[in-house]
Design a protein around this motif. Structure first.
Motif, PDB file in Angstrom:
ATOM      1  N   ARG A 196     -17.336  84.748 -20.115  1.00 38.42           N
ATOM      2  CA  ARG A 196     -18.648  84.117 -20.257  1.00 38.42           C
ATOM      3  C   ARG A 196     -19.299  83.846 -18.919  1.00 38.42           C
ATOM      4  O   ARG A 196     -20.529  83.856 -18.813  1.00 38.42           O
ATOM      5  CB  ARG A 196     -18.522  82.812 -21.067  1.00 38.42           C
ATOM      6  CG  ARG A 196     -18.210  83.021 -22.541  1.00 38.42           C
ATOM      7  CD  ARG A 196     -19.307  83.822 -23.214  1.00 38.42           C
ATOM      8  NE  ARG A 196     -19.053  84.024 -24.619  1.00 38.42           N
ATOM      9  CZ  ARG A 196     -19.603  83.292 -25.588  1.00 38.42           C
ATOM     10  NH1 ARG A 196     -20.412  82.290 -25.278  1.00 38.42           N
ATOM     11  NH2 ARG A 196     -19.336  83.561 -26.848  1.00 38.42           N
ATOM     12  N   ALA A 197     -18.526  83.564 -17.884  1.00 36.83           N
ATOM     13  CA  ALA A 197     -19.103  83.271 -16.578  1.00 36.83           C
ATOM     14  C   ALA A 197     -18.051  83.463 -15.499  1.00 36.83           C
ATOM     15  O   ALA A 197     -16.861  83.249 -15.736  1.00 36.83           O
ATOM     16  CB  ALA A 197     -19.654  81.847 -16.528  1.00 36.83           C
ATOM     17  N   THR A 198     -18.505  83.887 -14.316  1.00 30.94           N
ATOM     18  CA  THR A 198     -17.637  83.989 -13.151  1.00 30.94           C
ATOM     19  C   THR A 198     -18.387  83.417 -11.951  1.00 30.94           C
ATOM     20  O   THR A 198     -19.618  83.440 -11.908  1.00 30.94           O
ATOM     21  CB  THR A 198     -17.244  85.452 -12.859  1.00 30.94           C
ATOM     22  OG1 THR A 198     -18.437  86.252 -12.748  1.00 30.94           O
ATOM     23  CG2 THR A 198     -16.357  86.018 -13.953  1.00 30.94           C
ATOM     24  N   LYS A 199     -17.640  82.929 -10.989  1.00 28.14           N
ATOM     25  CA  LYS A 199     -18.246  82.371  -9.782  1.00 28.14           C
ATOM     26  C   LYS A 199     -18.446  83.490  -8.769  1.00 28.14           C
ATOM     27  O   LYS A 199     -17.501  84.195  -8.422  1.00 28.14           O
ATOM     28  CB  LYS A 199     -17.349  81.283  -9.193  1.00 28.14           C
ATOM     29  CG  LYS A 199     -17.941  80.610  -7.974  1.00 28.14           C
ATOM     30  CD  LYS A 199     -17.014  79.520  -7.456  1.00 28.14           C
ATOM     31  CE  LYS A 199     -17.600  78.853  -6.204  1.00 28.14           C
ATOM     32  NZ  LYS A 199     -16.697  77.790  -5.687  1.00 28.14           N
ATOM     33  N   PRO A 200     -19.678  83.688  -8.305  1.00 26.65           N
ATOM     34  CA  PRO A 200     -19.927  84.775  -7.362  1.00 26.65           C
ATOM     35  C   PRO A 200     -19.021  84.702  -6.134  1.00 26.65           C
ATOM     36  O   PRO A 200     -18.915  83.670  -5.476  1.00 26.65           O
ATOM     37  CB  PRO A 200     -21.399  84.573  -6.967  1.00 26.65           C
ATOM     38  CG  PRO A 200     -22.002  83.840  -8.127  1.00 26.65           C
ATOM     39  CD  PRO A 200     -20.913  82.954  -8.643  1.00 26.65           C
ATOM     40  N   GLY A 201     -18.356  85.824  -5.847  1.00 25.96           N
ATOM     41  CA  GLY A 201     -17.514  85.920  -4.669  1.00 25.96           C
ATOM     42  C   GLY A 201     -16.139  85.306  -4.796  1.00 25.96           C
ATOM     43  O   GLY A 201     -15.343  85.386  -3.850  1.00 25.96           O
ATOM     44  N   ALA A 202     -15.827  84.717  -5.946  1.00 24.89           N
ATOM     45  CA  ALA A 202     -14.538  84.030  -6.085  1.00 24.89           C
ATOM     46  C   ALA A 202     -13.395  84.978  -6.404  1.00 24.89           C
ATOM     47  O   ALA A 202     -12.237  84.680  -6.094  1.00 24.89           O
ATOM     48  CB  ALA A 202     -14.637  82.958  -7.171  1.00 24.89           C
ATOM     49  N   LEU A 203     -13.690  86.106  -7.031  1.00 22.99           N
ATOM     50  CA  LEU A 203     -12.650  87.046  -7.446  1.00 22.99           C
ATOM     51  C   LEU A 203     -12.612  88.248  -6.514  1.00 22.99           C
ATOM     52  O   LEU A 203     -13.644  88.690  -5.998  1.00 22.99           O
ATOM     53  CB  LEU A 203     -12.907  87.537  -8.874  1.00 22.99           C
ATOM     54  CG  LEU A 203     -12.893  86.498  -9.994  1.00 22.99           C
ATOM     55  CD1 LEU A 203     -13.233  87.162 -11.323  1.00 22.99           C
ATOM     56  CD2 LEU A 203     -11.538  85.808 -10.080  1.00 22.99           C
ATOM     57  N   SER A 204     -11.429  88.778  -6.314  1.00 25.49           N
ATOM     58  CA  SER A 204     -11.298  90.072  -5.660  1.00 25.49           C
ATOM     59  C   SER A 204     -11.556  91.160  -6.708  1.00 25.49           C
ATOM     60  O   SER A 204     -11.512  90.892  -7.917  1.00 25.49           O
ATOM     61  CB  SER A 204      -9.895  90.230  -5.089  1.00 25.49           C
ATOM     62  OG  SER A 204      -8.946  90.343  -6.148  1.00 25.49           O
ATOM     63  N   PRO A 205     -11.825  92.396  -6.290  1.00 25.02           N
ATOM     64  CA  PRO A 205     -11.970  93.471  -7.270  1.00 25.02           C
ATOM     65  C   PRO A 205     -10.743  93.618  -8.169  1.00 25.02           C
ATOM     66  O   PRO A 205     -10.871  93.837  -9.380  1.00 25.02           O
ATOM     67  CB  PRO A 205     -12.188  94.708  -6.401  1.00 25.02           C
ATOM     68  CG  PRO A 205     -12.858  94.170  -5.175  1.00 25.02           C
ATOM     69  CD  PRO A 205     -12.185  92.854  -4.933  1.00 25.02           C
ATOM     70  N   ALA A 206      -9.547  93.484  -7.602  1.00 21.35           N
ATOM     71  CA  ALA A 206      -8.335  93.595  -8.412  1.00 21.35           C
ATOM     72  C   ALA A 206      -8.278  92.500  -9.473  1.00 21.35           C
ATOM     73  O   ALA A 206      -7.879  92.744 -10.621  1.00 21.35           O
ATOM     74  CB  ALA A 206      -7.099  93.532  -7.519  1.00 21.35           C
ATOM     75  N   GLU A 207      -8.689  91.287  -9.105  1.00 25.86           N
ATOM     76  CA  GLU A 207      -8.692  90.184 -10.069  1.00 25.86           C
ATOM     77  C   GLU A 207      -9.743  90.404 -11.145  1.00 25.86           C
ATOM     78  O   GLU A 207      -9.515  90.087 -12.327  1.00 25.86           O
ATOM     79  CB  GLU A 207      -8.930  88.867  -9.342  1.00 25.86           C
ATOM     80  CG  GLU A 207      -7.751  88.429  -8.478  1.00 25.86           C
ATOM     81  CD  GLU A 207      -8.089  87.278  -7.560  1.00 25.86           C
ATOM     82  OE1 GLU A 207      -7.158  86.520  -7.196  1.00 25.86           O
ATOM     83  OE2 GLU A 207      -9.275  87.130  -7.179  1.00 25.86           O
ATOM     84  N   ALA A 208     -10.883  90.963 -10.766  1.00 28.16           N
ATOM     85  CA  ALA A 208     -11.924  91.250 -11.756  1.00 28.16           C
ATOM     86  C   ALA A 208     -11.460  92.307 -12.752  1.00 28.16           C
ATOM     87  O   ALA A 208     -11.708  92.194 -13.961  1.00 28.16           O
ATOM     88  CB  ALA A 208     -13.202  91.703 -11.052  1.00 28.16           C
ATOM     89  N   VAL A 209     -10.790  93.331 -12.247  1.00 31.25           N
ATOM     90  CA  VAL A 209     -10.271  94.381 -13.131  1.00 31.25           C
ATOM     91  C   VAL A 209      -9.196  93.819 -14.058  1.00 31.25           C
ATOM     92  O   VAL A 209      -9.186  94.117 -15.268  1.00 31.25           O
ATOM     93  CB  VAL A 209      -9.732  95.559 -12.307  1.00 31.25           C
ATOM     94  CG1 VAL A 209      -9.003  96.554 -13.210  1.00 31.25           C
ATOM     95  CG2 VAL A 209     -10.869  96.252 -11.567  1.00 31.25           C
TER      96      VAL A 209
END
Length: 238
Positions: free
Chosen positions: A84-97
């Protein structure tokens, strides 16, 4: 066989969450109406760092999605249950995947040659790479990157205004159009990217080029603001 714009937004009020929330219902209606006029079967609503469920449109499927701002660039997440929501810049690409896969969604490298170094990561299990409608001249570079990584190509307009929808889109080979079937098609490689070469889109690109050329002249006499990126549509309009 279906045609789907896998990267579109229902607002252009970035940084004004309350104003954007009020506009979203109108934005999605305009987006889907224009998508239907352009012959698309579906459009993914991939707003920046948030997902809002929308009521089904009469003529065009609205697919759930979100565009996650990672610490290296943007990642599109499309599927039945995006966060539903993510904090901009908080995740790495691997974490987003990993988040996308945990929620049965596909993870796509968005506009890999604009404001992004996500493409440099070789060990992150992305599902596809995007051909972005706002800078189609990068398509040969994106195709080479996808071939190198053995990943399928998808297309998305990156529309922030409804009239931009369908500038690039994805052909999906599936028996029916659902979030689950789109994810399966992406992972199986039953997708391909298309860029619209219509007269309207050619005129739109010329207009954007003229605006951006003038902006670059103005910017040359201004002190750049640290941390401020390019606005939507800024780079490489063909």
């Amino acid at each position: 066989m279906y045609t789907v714009d896998l990267h579109a937004h229902t607002r252009f009020f970035h940084g004004r969450r309350s104003l954007g929330d009020r506009y979203d219902p109108l934005g999605v209606r305009l987006l889907t109406e224009l998508a239907a006029r352009r012959g698309l079967d579906g459009v993914a609503t991939t707003n920046h760092d948030y997902y809002t469920p929308f009521d089904p449109a009469p003529d065009v499927a609205t697919l759930p999605g979100i565009e996650i701002t990672t610490d290296r660039g943007h990642v599109l997440v499309v599927g039945p249950d995006p966060p539903r929501a993510t904090k901009p810049g908080a995740l790495s690409p691997a974490e987003a995947v990993a988040l996308a896969h945990d929620r049965d969604c596909a993870a796509i490298v968005a506009h890999p040659f604009r404001n992004s170094t996500v493409r440099e990561l070789e060990d992150v299990p992305f599902d596809a790479i995007e051909v972005n409608g706002k800078h189609p001249r990068s398509q040969p570079l994106v195709e080479a990157l996808a071939a190198e990584r053995d990943l399928p190509l998808v297309g998305g307009s990156d529309a922030h205004y409804p009239f931009e929808v369908g500038r690039a889109y994805t052909v999906v080979e599936a028996d029916r159009l659902t979030p689950e079937s789109v994810v399966d098609a992406i992972r199986d490689g039953r997708v391909s990217a298309r860029v619209s070469r219509s007269k309207g889109n050619r005129l739109l690109r010329r207009g954007y080029r003229a605006v951006h050329s003038r902006k670059h002249v103005i910017d040359a006499f201004e002190e750049p603001t640290p941390g401020v990126g390019q606005p939507p549509g800024e780079p490489d309009e063909d």
